[in-house]
Each structure stands twice: as structure tokens, then as C-alpha cells.
Design a protein around this motif. Structure first.
Motif, PDB file in Angstrom:
ATOM      1  N   THR A  97       0.681  -1.462  -0.106  1.00 38.83           N
ATOM      2  CA  THR A  97       0.103  -0.058   0.431  1.00 38.83           C
ATOM      3  C   THR A  97       0.865   1.153   0.136  1.00 38.83           C
ATOM      4  O   THR A  97       0.433   2.300   0.154  1.00 38.83           O
ATOM      5  N   THR A  98       2.194   1.183   0.831  1.00 35.61           N
ATOM      6  CA  THR A  98       3.203   2.097   0.284  1.00 35.61           C
ATOM      7  C   THR A  98       3.465   2.481  -1.242  1.00 35.61           C
ATOM      8  O   THR A  98       4.005   3.467  -0.506  1.00 35.61           O
ATOM      9  N   TRP A  99       3.514   1.711  -2.295  1.00 34.34           N
ATOM     10  CA  TRP A  99       4.076   2.370  -3.589  1.00 34.34           C
ATOM     11  C   TRP A  99       2.985   3.079  -4.278  1.00 34.34           C
ATOM     12  O   TRP A  99       2.023   3.176  -3.660  1.00 34.34           O
ATOM     13  N   SER A 100       3.651   4.433  -4.665  1.00 32.48           N
ATOM     14  CA  SER A 100       2.904   5.045  -5.345  1.00 32.48           C
ATOM     15  C   SER A 100       3.434   5.322  -7.070  1.00 32.48           C
ATOM     16  O   SER A 100       4.414   4.654  -7.282  1.00 32.48           O
ATOM     17  N   LYS A 154       4.684   9.056  -0.312  1.00 32.60           N
ATOM     18  CA  LYS A 154       3.871   9.706  -1.121  1.00 32.60           C
ATOM     19  C   LYS A 154       4.980  10.078  -1.825  1.00 32.60           C
ATOM     20  O   LYS A 154       5.462  11.459  -1.720  1.00 32.60           O
ATOM     21  N   SER A 205       7.230  12.196  -5.334  1.00 35.94           N
ATOM     22  CA  SER A 205       7.509  12.527  -6.126  1.00 35.94           C
ATOM     23  C   SER A 205       8.945  13.279  -6.693  1.00 35.94           C
ATOM     24  O   SER A 205       9.558  12.801  -6.151  1.00 35.94           O
TER      25      SER A 205
END
Length: 861
Positions: A263-266, A310, A312
Motif C-alpha cells: 500500500t505504500t507504493w506510489s 507519497k 514525486s
């Protein structure tokens, strides 16, 4: 100790650990020098300890070793030669990772093809695919001197593509920089696989990437969009995140210390981010900064930031060099992160390298030159063009800035100039790197040995066996055909000076051989080949689009073109095999690919006709090692026509009495096994009576003494034999064995007559005379003897009554014979010397006389 991790059992394998040197023993397997020619994927240099490794697509992995006399001052030592053909996927290395603090501890991700396991065990598979998958992790803690097939990598069902089209891009395995027992592997199934114990015990955890990494209809067994091409651990502040790049989709990032939680993959969804990333490189001097090369979109550099899983990337170098409209792969970054080199991944001579000295703000194209100490490289422009370049890397231990490069043929090193304008002068460093896929070896009774390979061409070994040949075989018009399929030569000889056997055989270390013009040589040498670079490169089946059948009358120094290509010029014509009249070099027969007729010539190739009475071979493809043609060498020198045997893998053996003009069926009862492994062979001149012929058909080996009218089933295999060869009888009766009775008993690995009796068949082999061989020749065959045995080379000096194992584990000279033994050739100059052409480790040679003699003594009835 020596042992091996195979499917279901644990073993450790010792490899050569010292500096590069030639073995002194004449009866071990030795490497014949060709001088490179295989696809090198990447040089991995450890940043702390002075270890450097070279990984390849079909040749395994090599370690750099000091060698003062070699170009560059070092040589490459192969580390996986213990692996047999049954584990030939080990030779295709998808990735290499090292312990961050110790370069002697390394992890290899191995496996050849996405779609199926490449003979990870002998087919038909002894174990289910779920138990022995294509991907394996090999672990060494002593710089490759010994290996463990990690238990945690067996049975995980992952596919690897170490010999697939994009094998030179990306890094699919990576160790955590502060927790080296944690290892990430990029999967072919839209997931990252994580091991927390270096694959020592437990299977890794599969961590699927979020949508769109696993789109509907994605086939994880093929090289489509769900393949994680590269993975990278990247320190960012006080955490280390894991990046994963997926072709056509882009970049994914784990979050925080709990990176194993899916669930921590983005998805790093910047609209201007590259999607077709080939390689990711960190910047040690700037934590969080990552560089990327892309198949489309040029070169990128940016800083990763974020929180709570999260992330970027802020790209400050966006699509640099995108206007060049070429795919980029290799990137080398100096420790400061300011100077970088990038190289385009092209398959022709239009290669290009760019340099930046300001962190990517501007790039300039850099000129380069490639030189090699291997003589035949100098006549091949495609050998010195950095074709299909795989990687670039700085050498962290060089006294001056030094750059590594790898490509389709070799590995190179160059010092880096102070300015962008400085050209790169690359030197090929090929000593020890022998990786060609061999199609044919010929060792005639006079003159040098000859060989041919895929992707590169063919050679006359005119400088002996321990120095690379002076040039490749070329057509009269200078065309270079990079797939040489077959070679055959007349028994009749020409020229003046007989070269002593010891000058050209594995028993001698010398490379001081006479000029070719002074050598006695076969009166005619015929070759068949396909493909010319620049004509058909890049097509789906480029090998064979431009075919060639040539003939030489000067020992292979020059070749005359024949008209075969003019008559049969079609796509993938592939003139696979040629057989020549023993005494009349103007007469030859050619068997081409499926659908094309068997053809013959009586005038040296000026005109060709279609042979009548036989069918075409049942095979089509570029890499094919069946042996459909053989001439009877016992022909009288005055005979105008040769007896030619032709077997195409069906139920029928054909024979021609007019040098291949017409054939008739002579035996029609062979089993049809639907396998590409088949062939026919005849003994050398003077070793047998006329009509002595051997056939291997699928799982069985057959022998006839009357020209094929009747056959004896000599031996059955658990898995089909892949090749057979018949050579002169070694002087076995003159060798005195000093082996113990237990050693002798162990050598007697297979008694042909006893095997027939055990199968309930009558023993129709002739009784062997005690203490002496029945036949006047030796038979060599590659195959699997029994259910739990391995693919190996076997030899017999008594017409198949007994066999001795000449390669593989527990053999008298332990050797895996590379990525599969493709062809076998006994030396006609020195009986007992045998050559093996491998599927990715070039040519190996040994003298097997002593062990054959001992086996004969051990197996006496």
C-alpha cells in the motif's frame, strides 16, 4: 570442497579463484583463443573494494584479474564454467548485485527467456516448473570461487530474460545500501520481489505494483509492459526508498522504511516524466538525485522528495538529447554528479556518445575510436563501432578518470579527457572473454583447425590454438557473413610443408606457427554462412538473410564465391550443412533450411542442381545443430563419385552413390521423435571399412557396418543426444593407467551390451576382444545417460560397448562445457584430442586419451 545447488539438493561449486593463467595439464579442458565476440551487458565495479565483474547474455559472469601481459594489464576469469547444459540458464545473467561493503559477496540473477525455462533441468522436466523456475539467484561470498544456488530463489515461478532483446538495459537486482541481506528483484509479472535473508531460506515476498503496472491482459511470461526493467535503492534523507521502472508505464516508488507494504507504493505520475526508462543511476554526492536514460525521451535527472509514502520527482534535466531520436541505455556518472557520459543503444555503426560537465545543463557529442589487439577485429568495422552498446561506467579505482563500455562483441576501457572535445580512445580488453556461440569446429588431418560461430563469423586458427586468429573468413568480394554454419574439407591435401602436430594441438602452448602459405592443407575447404551486417540486421530473423557458400583452395586464407546464393536467394535461406567429396573438391552437397531442396554441385559451385529422391530438413531457424550430411571417407582415391549419407530427422536414412545428385532410401525404420537433435557421422579415413555409418535419432544411437542396410541400437538416452562425432582411435593400448581399481570401476559408467540386456533386448553388439578395442576409431556423443544424470560428453573406443564421461560433475576433468555443447569435433591430427563448440563459451579442447584408455581397461568383459 565441490558441490552444486541443483533443484532439490544443495551443493557448492568451486571456480578458478587465482589470477588468469593457462593450465599446464594437457588433459583438462582448455579454452581455445578466439578473442571475444559475445554480448557483454555490464561491468560492475565495487565502489569500496577492488572487485570488478563482467556479466554477459550467454557466457556467464567473469571477474577481473591482474595479467600484466594482457591489453589493459588484466584479463577476465570465467566464474560459472562448472554449470552444465542442464543448468545453462545460469549463463544468462540478468543482473548482478554486491554487498555494499564487500565486493567479494555477490548475487547473480540468472535466467534466459521470458516464455519458458531454458533447460533449467533436462527436458522432459524431471521436476515441475513450479519447483525449478527459470529465474535463479546464485550467491558467492568469495569473489566467485564458489557458489550456492540460493534456496530462496528455487520455486518462485519468476521469469527472466537474460537472452531477450532488451537484455542489455536495466539492473533487475539490487542490495539495500545499509541492510545488504535485503535484496530487491524486478519481476516479469508487474511486481517487485523482496528477500530479507539474501535468498538463504525463505522464498521472497511478491510486492505487486499498483495499477497501471498490472493492466488487464498483461502476460507476465513475455517481455511486455509488466516487466520491471530496473530497480534502485535510493537514500533520501533518513530513509531509503526503492524505485522500480516499468517499460511504457514509468516510475514507481516505495514509501518510508516499510517498503515491503504494497500500500505504500506510489506511481510517480509527473506528466513530464519519462515512461520508457532503461536505466536508473543514483548520485552519491547528492542524496535523492537520480538519473534516468530512456528508450524514448532522452536523458533525465531529478530529485525525489515527499512524505508518508507519497513521492514525486522534480526533474531539472528533462528529456535532454531527445531530439537525437535514439534510444539511450548506458550512463556513467562520476562521484560528483557533474560529469556524465551517455550512450545510445543502436544495432548499427551509427553509435553516439554524449558528455556533460555541468550536471546535464548541456551535452556535447564525443568522438570515439576503438582499437583491439585481436588481429581479426581490424578487418571488421562492426567489431569496433560499439554496436548495441549495453552500458557505461566509471572505474572507481583507476588512478585517472577511466570509462568502461560494453557492447555486442566485447568490453572496452578508455581514459577520460579533461574537456568535452577530447575523443575517447577505447581499447578492447578481451583476454579471457570467450563468449561466441559456436556452430562448427573442424580439425583436419593437416593444417590449422577451423571454426564458425553465430553473430561474428568463422576463422582459420592460423596462429595456433592459444592466440586469436589473424582474420575472419570472408567472401571473395570482401563481404563479411556473421553466421558461419558449417565447414567441410577434402581428405586430399595440398601445399608443401607438413606442420608438426604439436604446433597446432592442445598439447602445445606455442603460438609460433609457420605462415599459412607454408602449411600443408586440405585441397578444398567449403563453408556455408549467412547474413551481412548492414544488409539485414535488425529484422526478426536476421541470421541467414544474405547467404553464402564458398570454397577455398589455399587453406582458408581466401574464398571464392559460388553461385548457390544466386540460385537460392530467399529470406532465411540458411545453407546449414555442407559435405564435400573426400578427394574431389569440386563436388559438394548442401542441406538448407526447411522447404529448400538438398542441392549439389560438380564444378566447384559454378552451377547447382536439386538432389532427387530425398526430402528437405524438417527444421527452420537460425541456431540449429543437427548433422544431416556425411560422406563415406573410406572411398578409393580413384573413385569419381562419393557416397553421401543424408538423414533429415524422420524415419528414413537416404544414401547417394553419385556425390549427392540423387538419393535413395536405405533404411526406413528409425523412430520419428519430432526433435531437432539428429544426425549422421562416418569414421575418419583409414579407421574403418567402407559402409561404416552412425546415426543418432532422438533418444537412440545406431550403428551400421553395411552402408545403412542394417543398424544396431547401440545406446538409449534419457534425453535426446544433441551431437555425435567419430574420430581417430587414441593410442589407448600404449597408455599405462595408474588409477586404483575403485577409480577404474567408477569410470565404467555405461556398458552398452549390459544396458540392452537390462532393457530386455538381445545384445547384438559384437563381442569385444579383451584388452583391445573392437573398432579403429573413437565415438563421441553428447546426451543424458539416465534419469538423474546430466547432459555430458561421452566417449567410447569400443564401438559403444562402454562409455566414459568426459565433462560435467564428477567427470575426470570437471567442466560444464559452457551454455550447452553444440558441436563436437575430434582432432584428425592428434588422436584423443577433442574440441567442443559451446553455446556461449567459445571452443574448449582437451586430450582424453588417458581417461579413454583407463575406461577401456575398467570396462573389460
Amino acid at each position: 570442497g565441490r558441490s552444486r545447488w541443483l533443484c532439490g539438493c544443495v551443493v557448492v561449486v568451486a571456480a578458478a579463484a587465482g589470477a588468469f593463467e593457462e593450465p599446464a595439464q594437457p588433459e583438462v579442458w582448455r579454452q581455445v583463443a578466439i578473442g571475444g565476440g559475445g554480448y557483454t551487458l555490464q561491468v560492475h565495479a565495487h565502489p569500496v573494494t577492488p572487485h570488478a565483474y563482467l556479466r554477459t547474455d550467454v557466457g556467464g559472469v567473469y571477474r577481473r584479474a591482474e595479467a600484466a601481459a594482457a591489453p589493459g594489464g588484466f584479463a577476465w576469469v570465467p566464474l560459472l564454467d562448472w554449470a552444465t547444459a542442464d543448468n545453462n540458464s545460469f549463463y544468462s545473467v540478468n543482473g548482478l548485485a554486491m554487498d555494499p561493503e564487500d565486493g567479494a559477496t555477490l548475487f547473480l540473477l540468472t535466467g534466459a527467456y521470458w516464455a519458458y525455462p531454458r533447460r533449467q533441468v533436462n527436458p522432459p522436466a524431471r521436476f515441475s516448473d513450479a519447483f525449478c523456475s527459470n529465474c535463479s539467484v546464485l550467491v558467492s561470498t568469495d569473489a566467485g570461487a564458489s557458489w550456492v544456488h540460493a534456496p530462496g530463489s528455487r520455486g518462485w515461478g519468476l521469469r527472466c530474460g537474460g537472452n531477450e532483446p532488451d537484455r542489455a538495459v536495466g539492473d533487475r537486482i539490487a542490495t539495500h545500501p545499509s541492510a545488504p541481506s535485503t535484496i530487491a528483484v524486478g519481476g516479469s509479472d508487474g511486481a517487485v520481489w523482496l528477500s530479507r535473508d539474501s535468498f538463504a531460506t525463505a522464498l521472497p515476498t511478491r510486492v505487486p505494483l499498483p495499477s497501471p503496472a498490472s493492466p488487464t491482459g498483461c502476460d507476465p511470461t513475455h517481455n511486455f509492459t509488466c516487466v520491471v526493467r530496473t530497480v534502485l535503492w535510493l537514500p533520501v534523507g533518513d530513509v531509503t526508498v526503492l524505485l522500480a521502472a516499468v517499460p511504457s508505464l514509468g516510475l514507481f516508488c516505495s514509501g518510508g522504511p516499510d517498503y515491503a507494504d504494497p500500500t505504500t507504493w506510489s506511481f510517480v505520475a509527473n506528466s513530464d516524466a519519462p515512461t520508457s526508462i532503461n536505466r536508473l543511476v543514483p548520485t552519491p554526492a547528492s542524496p535523492g538525485r537520480v538519473w534516468a536514460t530512456a528508450a524514448t525521451g532522452g536523458v533525465w535527472s531529478g530529485v525525489l522528495s515527499g512524505a508518508n509514502g507519497k513521492w514525486s520527482v522534480t526533474w531539472d534535466v528533462k528529456g535532454a538529447l531527445a531530439s537525437a531520436a535514439v534510444p539511450f541505455s548506458g550512463i556513467a556518472l562520476d562521484p560528483s554528479g557533474r560529469t556524465a557520459f551517455v550512450i545510445s543503444k543502436l544495432t548499427n555503426s551509427n553509435q553516439s556518445i554524449w558528455r556533460t560537465d555541468d550536471g546535464g545543463a548541456s551535452f556535447a557529442q564525443v568522438g570515439f575510436n576503438v582499437t583491439s589487439a585481436v588481429p581479426w577485429w581490424g578487418v571488421n568495422d562492426y567489431m569496433t563501432a560499439l554496436n548495441a552498446a549495453g552500458s557505461l561506467a566509471f572505474d572507481p579505482h583507476a588512478a585517472t578518470p577511466t570509462l568502461w563500455a560494453t557492447d555486442f562483441f566485447g568490453v572496452y576501457v578508455a581514459e577520460v579527457g579533461a574537456t568535452k572535445e577530447a575523443e575517447l580512445e577505447f581499447t578492447a580488453v578481451e583476454t579471457g572473454h570467450e563468449e561466441v556461440v559456436v556452430n562448427v569446429v573442424r580439425a583436419p588431418a593437416v593444417g590449422p583447425a577451423m571454426s564458425g560461430a553465430a553473430d561474428v563469423g568463422g576463422w582459420v586458427h592460423d596462429r595456433g590454438l592459444w592466440a586469436p586468429p589473424s582474420k575472419i573468413m570472408m567472401a571473395a568480394d570482401g563481404a563479411k557473413h556473421n553466421c558461419l554454419f558449417s565447414i567441410d574439407a577434402t581428405v586430399a591435401t595440398a601445399s608443401s610443408t607438413r606442420v608438426p602436430n604439436s604446433r597446432l594441438t592442445p598439447l602445445s602452448h606455442t603460438t609460433n606457427v609457420p605462415p599459412a602459405s607454408e602449411m600443408e592443407h586440405p585441397a578444398a575447404i567449403w563453408v556455408t554462412a549467412g547474413d551481412e551486417y548492414g544488409v539485414c540486421r535488425g529484422t526478426p530473423e536476421w541470421c541467414g538473410l544474405h547467404s553464402w557458400v564458398g570454397v577455398s583452395h589455399d587453406g582458408g586464407q581466401t574464398f571464392a564465391n559460388t553461385a548457390w546464393d544466386d540460385v537460392y536467394r530467399v529470406d532465411q535461406a540458411n545453407p546449414y550443412r555442407v559435405a564435400v567429396h573426400p578427394f574431389d573438391g569440386a563436388k559438394a552437397v548442401v542441406a538448407a533450411r526447411k522447404g529448400l531442396p538438398v542441392t549439389f554441385t560438380r564444378d566447384g559451385g559454378a552451377t547447382w542442381g536439386n538432389s532427387t529422391g530425398c526430402q528437405s530438413v524438417g527444421v527452420q531457424g537460425n541456431f540449429w545443430y543437427a548433422q544431416p550430411l556425411a560422406t563415406d571417407k573410406q572411398l578409393a582415391p580413384s573413385a569419381t563419385e562419393a557416397t553421401v549419407y543424408y538423414y533429415n530427422g524422420t524415419t528414413t536414412l537416404f544414401v547417394s552413390s553419385d556425390s549427392g545428385g540423387s538419393f535413395r532410401p536405405v533404411h526406413t525404420e528409425f523412430p520419428s521423435w519430432n526433435t531437432p537433435y539428429f544426425g549422421v557421422a562416418t569414421p575418419p579415413r583409414g579407421a574403418a571399412a567402407f559402409g561404416d555409418v552412425w546415426v543418432f535419432a532422438g533418444w537412440k544411437l545406431y550403428h551400421s557396418l553395411n552402408g545403412g542396410a542394417n543398424f544396431t541400437s547401440v545406446w538409449s538416452f534419457y534425453h535426446p543426444s544433441t551431437t555425435i562425432a567419430v574420430g581417430p582411435l587414441p593410442p589407448v593400448t600404449s597408455r599405462v593407467s595408474n588409477r586404483s581399481s575403485d577409480e577404474l570401476a567408477a569410470l565404467c559408467v555405461s556398458d552398452g551390451a549390459a544396458r540392452l540386456r537390462a532393457e530386455g533386448q538381445p545384445s547384438i553388439l559384437p563381442p569385444r576382444r579383451t584388452g583391445s578395442p573392437v573398432g579403429g576409431y573413437a565415438v563421441y556423443v553428447v546426451g543424458v545417460r539416465a534419469y538423474h544424470d546430466e547432459t555430458a560428453l561421452w566417449g567410447s573406443v569400443d564401438q559403444g560397448h562402454s562409455w566414459v564421461k568426459l565433462s560435467g560433475a564428477n567427470a575426470t576433468a570437471d567442466q560444464g562445457l559452457g551454455d550447452g555443447p553444440n558441436v563436437v569435433e575430434p582432432s584428425l591430427q592428434e588422436p584423443g584430442v577433442v574440441f567442443v563448440g559451446t553455446g556461449g563459451r567459445g571452443i574448449l579442447a582437451r586430450n582424453a586419451t588417458s581417461v579413454l584408455a583407463a575406461a577401456l581397461l575398467a570396462c573389460e568383459d
